[in-house]
Design an enzyme around this catalytic site. Structure first.
Site, short mmCIF file in Angstrom:
data_model
loop_
_atom_site.label_atom_id
_atom_site.label_comp_id
_atom_site.label_asym_id
_atom_site.label_seq_id
_atom_site.Cartn_x
_atom_site.Cartn_y
_atom_site.Cartn_z
N ASP A 69 0.91 -1.22 0.07
CA ASP A 69 0.13 0.13 0.00
C ASP A 69 0.85 1.10 -0.15
O ASP A 69 1.99 1.40 0.30
CB ASP A 69 -0.88 -0.08 1.25
N MET B 220 -7.09 9.33 9.02
CA MET B 220 -7.58 9.65 7.81
C MET B 220 -8.68 10.77 7.80
O MET B 220 -9.48 10.83 7.08
CB MET B 220 -8.15 8.44 7.02
N LYS C 90 -3.56 3.44 -2.45
CA LYS C 90 -4.74 4.28 -2.82
C LYS C 90 -4.38 5.63 -1.96
O LYS C 90 -3.74 5.68 -1.30
CB LYS C 90 -6.16 3.76 -2.24
#
Length: 267
Positions: A37, A173, A59
């Site tokens: 990732d 996040m 991502k």
């Protein structure tokens, strides 16, 4: 290759390779392929065998070049072709990491799945800064929440229960929604003077810490232009950090909020 391989869901931790578990390191070094990732640090990726295939599936906010369904299919294809796959995720694969979704897909196809837990970002940030997640007299509990929803959906958290001054709140996040988060918490009674630490790239040489208050954290975060990943720690425990300002934050009605940015000196 004719045999079915396996997939190891490995928590890479917050970035410092010394925070890997021995199990995670062994799995990584035994891998034929590494699917990793965006939040996996280059220092940890460098520990993979030179002979292993490396496949990036990271991502970013509003940018998912490899959708989750394609990641699931890739992992299955590699394993069914006999590869020992290291599925390398930042933090812990079972804390906001979608590891359970990948495991469910793989096990439905009869592919063996093994786990190596990782130190989640909140724990790494606590160890790097000396900000405890709980502390007698300041915080009797800690809660981890995600600061965004899939496909930019409504952030419909239980704000009343989260606005608890006796609990440390850790937001993952949450950069894009920190203004809404702060506003909703204050609307439910959490004081605007509540200390907040934003920490970017915790435990790595790129670590940056921003200290502010709940009522100032949104504009301060914007002004600081912190690079992802960013974690927010909200609560009285933040005052225990050695970098906390010598003068306590006061409400905006009494004085201008003082913000401190500290860059960690990791070796």
């Amino acid at each position: 290759m004719s045999r079915t391989g396996k997939v190891c869901l490995i928590g890479a931790g917050p970035g410092d390779p010394e925070l890997l578990t021995l199990r995670a390191l062994r799995m990584l070094q035994e891998a034929d392929a590494v699917v990793y990732d965006r939040l996996v640090s280059p220092e940890i990726l460098a520990l993979a065998p030179d002979t292993a295939r490396r496949l990036f599936v990271g991502k970013a906010p509003k940018h998912h070049p490899v959708p989750q369904d394609e990641i699931n299919a890739l992992l299955a294809e590699l394993a069914l072709n006999g590869y020992s796959v290291a599925r390398l995720k930042g933090g812990d694969p079972l804390i906001f990491g979608r590891g359970s979704e990948e495991a469910a897909h793989l096990t439905s196809l009869g592919i063996p799945v093994e786990y190596a837990p990782g130190i989640t970002a909140a724990q790494g940030a606590a160890a790097a800064t000396g900000v405890p997640l709980t502390h007698r007299g300041l915080a009797s509990g800690v809660r981890y929440v995600t600061g965004h929803r899939q496909a930019d959906g409504v952030l419909d958290l239980d704000w009343a229960s989260l606005a608890d001054p006796d609990t440390t709140l850790v937001v993952y996040m949450g950069v894009a929604n920190i203004a809404q988060i702060a506003m909703c918490l204050m609307a439910e009674g959490l004081p605007g003077s509540t200390p907040v630490m934003a920490i970017a790239n915790a435990t790595t040489p790129r670590e940056t810490r921003l200290f502010s208050s709940l009522e100032r954290i949104a504009p301060d975060t914007c002004a600081a232009n912190l690079s992802a990943p960013v974690l927010f720690v909200i609560g009285r425990v933040v005052k225990l950090c050695a970098d906390w300002p010598a003068v306590e934050f006061l409400s905006s009605e009494e004085t201008e909020t003082r913000t401190v940015i500290a860059r960690a000196a990791h070796a």
